[in-house]
Enzyme design. Structure first.
Site, short mmCIF file in Angstrom:
data_model
loop_
_atom_site.label_atom_id
_atom_site.label_comp_id
_atom_site.label_asym_id
_atom_site.label_seq_id
_atom_site.Cartn_x
_atom_site.Cartn_y
_atom_site.Cartn_z
N SER A 93 1.67 -9.76 -0.72
CA SER A 93 1.30 -8.35 -0.67
C SER A 93 1.47 -7.71 0.69
O SER A 93 1.58 -6.48 0.80
CB SER A 93 -0.15 -8.16 -1.13
N GLU A 104 -10.05 5.46 2.76
CA GLU A 104 -10.85 4.37 3.29
C GLU A 104 -9.92 3.19 3.54
O GLU A 104 -8.85 3.10 2.93
CB GLU A 104 -11.95 3.97 2.29
N LYS A 145 0.81 -1.23 0.00
CA LYS A 145 0.00 0.00 0.00
C LYS A 145 0.84 1.27 0.00
O LYS A 145 0.42 2.30 -0.54
CB LYS A 145 -0.95 0.00 1.20
#
Length: 396
Positions: free
Chosen positions: A380, A111, A89
């Protein structure tokens, strides 16, 4: 096969900008700023310098030798879990924060589901001296407490969203509503390759570093490209990030893994491509979980980051054109893969990544006669945030 959305943000029939009039102006402002920034070499230099010196890129590609021996195929892991903040991210939030600063914005909103995007947004807000507000469903706040604490320590305000099931869909609903009233000084940092144009394009551009690095790294390690590239898909940013560099390598199979939850037959899942229909959600046209009346069905997954009733429009296009295939993995299969990576490699993966691992192990078993097959898996994120949830699930 080079994919770019058209001027209206469409990938084939998927994508677009389906929002109220109050959001058209800020979206056009973001689009204009992004088009200029992404053509500016100095912007990309700033971005790559931060990825190197702050985030710790390039993240390594690691050959999981013991897991490979167990599975009967070569499994390579793109270690996004080793990035600062613990997931992919941060690649996107650094890019969008640089864009926000370029536009003169002083506040970021975001969000989040699993909390990793919220943590990454709070991190870059602290780095650049910006205010930050993160919208998170009450159910996700309950099951992802470690990340809630991290966001608060970083100076962000965490807004609990009580509507609906209190998960990612509801958090994004509330973030979009809030943004429409504060656009003058606020930039919305969307966390995945979904939402209205230009966000699916912007997020892909900031996440494609994953695949660019991985393609070069695995060529250096093995002398050839992998047979398959595998990644978990909720909205789909980590998957799009690693897939994009391989789109023109048509002999490389791209496999996205959706969350089957308790099983597709139960209706408790988050498999938008495998169990959905065409519709509009959060400003974009894509494949969605819907009932017979076109109402959005609630998604379910043990993984908060995959607990979303839609999928990014570019993934819908890759599915429709058969450039990628999308499979499903249940909660139980994901938890089993989580345990395997812990025991065989000493790595605690995020539950999102565990879905990709589970599918890879299944695929390897189907190909057990040929141990030369290789899989490149996007790991991830790391699983620290999921430990309590895993303990509750396994009664540890």
């Amino acid at each position: 096969m080079t994919l770019l959305p058209d001027n209206n943000g469409f990938f084939g029939e998927f994508g677009g900008t389906y929002v109220g009039e109050t959001l058209m102006s800020p979206l056009n402002e973001v689009k204009t700023a992004a088009e200029q920034a992404l053509q500016d070499p100095s912007f990309w230099q700033d971005y790559r310098n931060l990825l190197k010196d702050y985030t710790g890129r390039p993240s390594p590609v690691y050959f999981a030798e013991r897991l490979s021996e167990f599975a009967g195929a070569g499994i390579y892991l793109k270690r996004e879990d080793l990035n600062h903040t613990g997931s992919h991210k941060i690649n996107n939030t650094i890019g969008q924060a640089l864009l926000a600063k370029r536009m003169g914005k002083t506040c970021l909103i975001a969000e989040t589901g699993a909390g990793q995007h919220g943590v990454a947004a709070a991190t870059v807000a602290a780095l650049f001296g910006l205010r930050c507000k993160v919208f998170m469903g009450k159910e996700d706040i309950r099951r992802q407490q470690p990340n809630v604490v991290r966001m608060k320590l970083l100076g962000a305000k965490v807004e609990s969203v009580d509507s609906g099931t209190g998960t990612l869909k509801d958090a994004m609903n509330e973030a979009l509503r809030y943004w429409s009233s504060v656009t003058a000084d606020t930039f919305y940092v969307v966390g995945t390759v979904a939402g209205p144009h230009p966000y699916p394009y912007i997020v892909r551009e900031f996440q494609k570093i994953i695949g660019e690095e991985a393609r070069q790294q695995i060529l250096e390690q093995t002398g050839q490209l992998p047979d398959s590239v595998v990644a978990a898909v909720g909205g789909g940013s980590n998957a799009m990030g690693i897939f994009y560099a391989f789109l023109n390598d048509t002999h490389v199979e791209l496999i996205g893994v959706e969350a089957a939850g308790k099983g597709l037959a139960t209706g408790e899942h988050a498999a938008s491509l495998n169990g959905g229909r065409l519709g509009v959600l959060h400003g974009t046209k894509s494949m969605l979980l819907q009932d017979e009346h076109g109402q959005i069905r609630e998604a379910y997954s043990i993984s908060a980051g995959l607990d979303y009733p839609g999928i990014g429009p570019e993934h819908a296009y890759l599915h429709q054109t058969k450039r990628a295939r999308y499979e499903t993995v249940t909660d139980d299969e994901a938890v089993s893969a989580f345990q395997m990576l812990c025991r065989y490699e000493g790595i605690l993966p995020a539950l999102e990544s565990s879905h990709a691992l589970a599918q890879t192990i299944k695929e390897a078993a189907d190909r057990s006669a040929d141990k030369e097959k290789t899989f490149l898996v996007c790991l991830s994120g790391r699983g620290d945030k999921d430990i309590q949830h895993i303990c509750d699930t396994l009664n540890l």
